[in-house]
Design an enzyme around this catalytic site. Structure first.
Site, PDB file in Angstrom:
ATOM      1  N   GLY A  15       1.197  -0.939  -0.010  1.00  0.00           N
ATOM      2  CA  GLY A  15       0.208  -0.023  -0.139  1.00  0.00           C
ATOM      3  C   GLY A  15       0.996   0.925   0.235  1.00  0.00           C
ATOM      4  O   GLY A  15       1.791   0.908   0.938  1.00  0.00           O
ATOM      5  N   ALA A  26      15.311  10.388  -0.526  1.00  0.00           N
ATOM      6  CA  ALA A  26      16.694  10.652   0.099  1.00  0.00           C
ATOM      7  C   ALA A  26      17.414   9.694  -0.503  1.00  0.00           C
ATOM      8  O   ALA A  26      18.937   9.655  -0.181  1.00  0.00           O
ATOM      9  CB  ALA A  26      15.940  10.280   1.410  1.00  0.00           C
ATOM     10  N   VAL A  27      16.820   8.395  -0.602  1.00  0.00           N
ATOM     11  CA  VAL A  27      17.623   7.187  -0.648  1.00  0.00           C
ATOM     12  C   VAL A  27      18.465   7.884  -2.316  1.00  0.00           C
ATOM     13  O   VAL A  27      19.806   7.422  -2.851  1.00  0.00           O
ATOM     14  CB  VAL A  27      17.177   5.903  -1.350  1.00  0.00           C
ATOM     15  CG1 VAL A  27      17.903   4.626  -2.565  1.00  0.00           C
ATOM     16  CG2 VAL A  27      16.508   4.830  -0.807  1.00  0.00           C
ATOM     17  N   ASP A 107       4.915  -4.872   6.265  1.00  0.00           N
ATOM     18  CA  ASP A 107       5.462  -6.451   6.056  1.00  0.00           C
ATOM     19  C   ASP A 107       5.979  -7.398   5.011  1.00  0.00           C
ATOM     20  O   ASP A 107       6.442  -8.612   5.062  1.00  0.00           O
ATOM     21  CB  ASP A 107       5.205  -6.686   7.182  1.00  0.00           C
ATOM     22  CG  ASP A 107       3.528  -7.479   8.078  1.00  0.00           C
ATOM     23  OD1 ASP A 107       2.623  -6.550   6.633  1.00  0.00           O
ATOM     24  OD2 ASP A 107       3.136  -7.306   8.910  1.00  0.00           O
ATOM     25  N   ASP A 134       2.473  -0.577  11.818  1.00  0.00           N
ATOM     26  CA  ASP A 134       2.431  -2.156  12.374  1.00  0.00           C
ATOM     27  C   ASP A 134       3.976  -2.564  12.875  1.00  0.00           C
ATOM     28  O   ASP A 134       3.983  -3.927  12.762  1.00  0.00           O
ATOM     29  CB  ASP A 134       0.848  -3.143  12.027  1.00  0.00           C
ATOM     30  CG  ASP A 134       1.323  -2.547  10.422  1.00  0.00           C
ATOM     31  OD1 ASP A 134       2.210  -1.812  10.240  1.00  0.00           O
ATOM     32  OD2 ASP A 134      -0.006  -3.379   9.932  1.00  0.00           O
ATOM     33  N   MET A 174      -9.067   2.976   9.351  1.00  0.00           N
ATOM     34  CA  MET A 174      -7.851   2.231   8.698  1.00  0.00           C
ATOM     35  C   MET A 174      -7.217   1.533   9.938  1.00  0.00           C
ATOM     36  O   MET A 174      -6.632   1.998  11.266  1.00  0.00           O
ATOM     37  CB  MET A 174      -6.342   2.122   8.092  1.00  0.00           C
ATOM     38  CG  MET A 174      -8.015   2.236   6.092  1.00  0.00           C
ATOM     39  SD  MET A 174      -6.515   2.725   5.052  1.00  0.00           S
ATOM     40  CE  MET A 174      -7.262   2.153   3.440  1.00  0.00           C
ATOM     41  N   ARG A 176      -6.381  -2.875   9.971  1.00  0.00           N
ATOM     42  CA  ARG A 176      -7.291  -4.314  10.312  1.00  0.00           C
ATOM     43  C   ARG A 176      -6.677  -5.694  10.939  1.00  0.00           C
ATOM     44  O   ARG A 176      -7.546  -5.685  11.599  1.00  0.00           O
ATOM     45  CB  ARG A 176      -7.259  -5.148   8.961  1.00  0.00           C
ATOM     46  CG  ARG A 176      -8.218  -5.728   8.251  1.00  0.00           C
ATOM     47  CD  ARG A 176      -7.435  -5.894   6.976  1.00  0.00           C
ATOM     48  NE  ARG A 176      -7.030  -5.955   5.901  1.00  0.00           N
ATOM     49  CZ  ARG A 176      -6.966  -5.086   5.035  1.00  0.00           C
ATOM     50  NH1 ARG A 176      -8.345  -4.851   4.363  1.00  0.00           N
ATOM     51  NH2 ARG A 176      -6.602  -5.004   4.470  1.00  0.00           N
ATOM     52  N   GLY A 190     -10.578  13.510  20.437  1.00  0.00           N
ATOM     53  CA  GLY A 190     -11.132  13.127  21.387  1.00  0.00           C
ATOM     54  C   GLY A 190     -12.396  12.933  21.464  1.00  0.00           C
ATOM     55  O   GLY A 190     -14.235  12.706  21.805  1.00  0.00           O
ATOM     56  N   ALA A 191     -12.385  11.568  21.256  1.00  0.00           N
ATOM     57  CA  ALA A 191     -13.315  10.519  20.754  1.00  0.00           C
ATOM     58  C   ALA A 191     -13.946   9.963  21.714  1.00  0.00           C
ATOM     59  O   ALA A 191     -13.519  10.156  23.265  1.00  0.00           O
ATOM     60  CB  ALA A 191     -12.914   9.627  19.965  1.00  0.00           C
ATOM     61  N   GLU A 227     -10.776  -1.259  11.858  1.00  0.00           N
ATOM     62  CA  GLU A 227     -11.618  -1.762  10.631  1.00  0.00           C
ATOM     63  C   GLU A 227     -11.695  -3.014  11.354  1.00  0.00           C
ATOM     64  O   GLU A 227     -12.037  -4.076  10.616  1.00  0.00           O
ATOM     65  CB  GLU A 227     -11.186  -1.783   9.754  1.00  0.00           C
ATOM     66  CG  GLU A 227      -9.618  -1.875   8.776  1.00  0.00           C
ATOM     67  CD  GLU A 227      -9.544  -1.474   8.102  1.00  0.00           C
ATOM     68  OE1 GLU A 227     -10.006  -1.419   6.775  1.00  0.00           O
ATOM     69  OE2 GLU A 227      -8.407  -1.479   7.725  1.00  0.00           O
ATOM     70  N   ARG A 252     -26.216   7.763  12.941  1.00  0.00           N
ATOM     71  CA  ARG A 252     -24.949   7.951  11.339  1.00  0.00           C
ATOM     72  C   ARG A 252     -23.476   7.266  11.523  1.00  0.00           C
ATOM     73  O   ARG A 252     -22.555   7.398  12.420  1.00  0.00           O
ATOM     74  CB  ARG A 252     -24.644   9.178  11.316  1.00  0.00           C
ATOM     75  CG  ARG A 252     -26.011  10.222  11.419  1.00  0.00           C
ATOM     76  CD  ARG A 252     -26.847   9.656   9.709  1.00  0.00           C
ATOM     77  NE  ARG A 252     -27.739  10.445   9.484  1.00  0.00           N
ATOM     78  CZ  ARG A 252     -28.541   9.973  10.317  1.00  0.00           C
ATOM     79  NH1 ARG A 252     -28.817   9.606  11.030  1.00  0.00           N
ATOM     80  NH2 ARG A 252     -29.602  11.477   9.795  1.00  0.00           N
ATOM     81  N   ARG A 261      -4.859   7.496   3.453  1.00  0.00           N
ATOM     82  CA  ARG A 261      -3.779   7.526   2.422  1.00  0.00           C
ATOM     83  C   ARG A 261      -3.036   7.950   1.929  1.00  0.00           C
ATOM     84  O   ARG A 261      -1.689   8.368   1.522  1.00  0.00           O
ATOM     85  CB  ARG A 261      -3.460   5.795   1.633  1.00  0.00           C
ATOM     86  CG  ARG A 261      -3.933   4.565   1.970  1.00  0.00           C
ATOM     87  CD  ARG A 261      -3.563   3.925   0.804  1.00  0.00           C
ATOM     88  NE  ARG A 261      -4.197   2.718   1.140  1.00  0.00           N
ATOM     89  CZ  ARG A 261      -2.739   1.587   1.733  1.00  0.00           C
ATOM     90  NH1 ARG A 261      -2.179   2.170   2.448  1.00  0.00           N
ATOM     91  NH2 ARG A 261      -3.588   0.670   2.269  1.00  0.00           N
TER      92      ARG A 261
HETATM   93  P1  ATP Z   1       0.484  -2.844   3.483  1.00  0.00           P
HETATM   94  O1  ATP Z   1       1.211  -2.741   4.822  1.00  0.00           O
HETATM   95  O2  ATP Z   1       0.350  -1.528   2.874  1.00  0.00           O
HETATM   96  O3  ATP Z   1      -0.195  -3.459   2.996  1.00  0.00           O
HETATM   97  P2  ATP Z   1       2.689  -4.635   2.765  1.00  0.00           P
HETATM   98  O4  ATP Z   1       4.146  -4.259   2.576  1.00  0.00           O
HETATM   99  O5  ATP Z   1       2.594  -5.653   3.865  1.00  0.00           O
HETATM  100  O6  ATP Z   1       2.347  -3.145   2.525  1.00  0.00           O
HETATM  101  P3  ATP Z   1       1.868  -6.422   0.783  1.00  0.00           P
HETATM  102  O7  ATP Z   1       0.819  -6.023  -0.705  1.00  0.00           O
HETATM  103  O8  ATP Z   1       1.217  -7.949   1.588  1.00  0.00           O
HETATM  104  O9  ATP Z   1       1.998  -4.718   1.197  1.00  0.00           O
HETATM  105  O10 ATP Z   1       2.915  -6.997   0.147  1.00  0.00           O
HETATM  106  C1  ATP Z   1       3.481  -6.274  -0.931  1.00  0.00           C
HETATM  107  C2  ATP Z   1       3.848  -7.700  -2.154  1.00  0.00           C
HETATM  108  O11 ATP Z   1       5.289  -8.316  -1.352  1.00  0.00           O
HETATM  109  C3  ATP Z   1       3.439  -8.292  -2.618  1.00  0.00           C
HETATM  110  O12 ATP Z   1       2.446  -7.832  -3.149  1.00  0.00           O
HETATM  111  C4  ATP Z   1       3.895  -9.640  -3.395  1.00  0.00           C
HETATM  112  O13 ATP Z   1       4.844  -9.224  -4.037  1.00  0.00           O
HETATM  113  C5  ATP Z   1       5.284  -9.607  -2.111  1.00  0.00           C
HETATM  114  N1  ATP Z   1       5.192 -10.726  -0.602  1.00  0.00           N
HETATM  115  C6  ATP Z   1       4.951 -10.776   0.271  1.00  0.00           C
HETATM  116  N2  ATP Z   1       4.480 -11.715   0.308  1.00  0.00           N
HETATM  117  C7  ATP Z   1       5.214 -12.581  -0.108  1.00  0.00           C
HETATM  118  C8  ATP Z   1       5.844 -13.387  -0.038  1.00  0.00           C
HETATM  119  N3  ATP Z   1       5.238 -14.749   1.023  1.00  0.00           N
HETATM  120  N4  ATP Z   1       6.567 -14.034  -0.379  1.00  0.00           N
HETATM  121  C9  ATP Z   1       7.149 -13.177  -2.109  1.00  0.00           C
HETATM  122  N5  ATP Z   1       6.592 -11.781  -1.722  1.00  0.00           N
HETATM  123  C10 ATP Z   1       5.865 -11.263  -1.286  1.00  0.00           C
END
Ligand code: ATP
Length: 328
Positions: A15, A26-27, A107, A134, A174, A176, A190-191, A227, A252, A261
């Site tokens: 995401g 920066a990179v 992750d 997270d 957001m 999950r 202030g919820a 969520e 509501r 995002r």
């Molecule tokens: P966010 O937390 O915003 O969802 P994210 O990095 O966790 O970000 P994911 O869609 O879970 O987003 O992972 C991004 C990409 O990493 C996936 O589309 C996939 O290409 C790769 N990926 C995720 N899990 C694996 C896995 N087990 N093996 C190989 N590639 C993976």
């Protein structure tokens, strides 16, 4: 690992999060500073598989520090989850003479990166870019602060309507698997009640709290719901339950969704992203690999990728107490 690194590639994956562009900038500029070529990979791992590369110099990343989203685009790549997909990615990296990778994502991105590193012994480091905060091993992820500010700004606006009409608003934010956005934005806005996935407060407690608010003279209320709340009901089901059982409330529902995002990153996220981007390049040039670069107690920190993926950040009990006390 002993060959000099002449080219570093950077990609954004998963995401998008505000501040990713500041990290890319920066990179790129750290690479320029240390006389290393920087290659941008478009569309995350999918671009790695398809060889969607472009050499980036310092001027390519002018005027992006203030922009949300990611100029490199992001994608969810199913192909990278296969051995064949990762083999294509490795071949492309080798053909382009790329010696190391900076992965900006969450992750899932780190899980894919770790697999790739283990299979091909390819040097890489991660930068935490996700609004959810997270990820273990950093006090903040890039985009989290901006998302909080966006949510608080919107709840402030909704409160105007809530108080003008004596309404009860359920606001879904957001998160999950993690309630950091809900808890912190809930306190900041202030919820009256905050429902998060880490704690199952139960419907009785919610009803109790709403009744107390009313008894204390509150005529409108805001309930922030993550969520992934553990009560196990969607925000609409929660609202229906309260409507059925407590018809006194004029209810509501507002689901904030993807607006959380977007937008221009906060100064905090720009500085965080800039620090992490520079530290990521420096770590690779120091032959560090397999770690996520984070910030802990305002110092650059490094945590092994598998720890960053597997371990969780605990919800701060003090924040829960503050939420309870200040919502009286
Ligand atoms: P966010 O937390 O915003 O969802 P994210 O990095 O966790 O970000 P994911 O869609 O879970 O987003 O992972 C991004 C990409 O990493 C996936 O589309 C996939 O290409 C790769 N990926 C995720 N899990 C694996 C896995 N087990 N093996 C190989 N590639 C993976």
């Amino acid at each position: 690992m002993n060959e000099p690194i002449e080219k570093i590639a950077v990609l954004t994956s998963g995401g998008d999060a505000p501040g990713m562009n500041a990290a890319i900038r920066a990179v790129v500029r750290a690479c320029t500073y240390y006389s290393v070529e920087c290659v941008g990979v478009y569309r995350g791992y999918q671009g790695l598989i398809e060889g969607d590369f472009e050499t980036l110099n310092a001027r390519h990343v002018s005027n992006i520090i203030n922009k949300g989203g990611t100029i490199l685009k992001s994608a969810r790549s199913l192909e990278f989850k296969t051995e064949e997909g990762r083999a294509k990615a490795y071949k492309n990296l080798k053909e382009h003479g790329i010696g190391a990778l900076v992965l900006i994502g969450g992750d899932g991105t780190f899980t894919g990166g770790l697999k790739f590193m283990e299979e091909y012994n390819f040097p890489l480091v991660g930068i935490p870019g996700t609004i959810d905060n997270d990820i273990y091993g950093t006090d903040n992820t890039i985009g989290y602060d901006t998302a909080l500010n966006t949510v608080v700004e919107v709840i402030d606006k909704i409160r105007d309507t809530a108080s003008s009409h004596n309404r009860l608003f359920f606001i879904e934010v957001m998160g999950r698997d993690a309630g950091f956005i809900a808890l912190n934005s809930g306190i900041g806005a202030g919820a009256e009640e905050i429902l998060i996935p880490e704690k199952n407060l139960g419907l009785d407690r919610l009803v109790d709290s709403l009744n107390k608010s009313r008894a204390n003279g509150k005529t409108s209320s805001i309930v922030v719901v993550s969520e992934g709340d553990k009560i196990g009901k969607t925000v609409f089901e929660l609202a229906d339950y309260i409507t059925e059982n407590f018809p006194i409330y004029d209810i509501r529902v507002s689901v904030l969704g993807h607006m959380q995002r977007g937008g221009s990153p906060s100064c905090f996220d720009r500085v965080l992203a800039s620090r992490l981007g520079v530290a990521a390049v420096e770590a690779l040039l120091d032959r560090t690999t397999g770690v996520m670069i984070g910030i802990t107690n305002n110092q650059i920190s490094k945590v092994e990728l598998d720890k960053a993926i597997k371990m969780n950040n605990d919800i701060n009990e003090e924040l829960l107490k503050v939420a309870e006390i200040t919502s009286i």
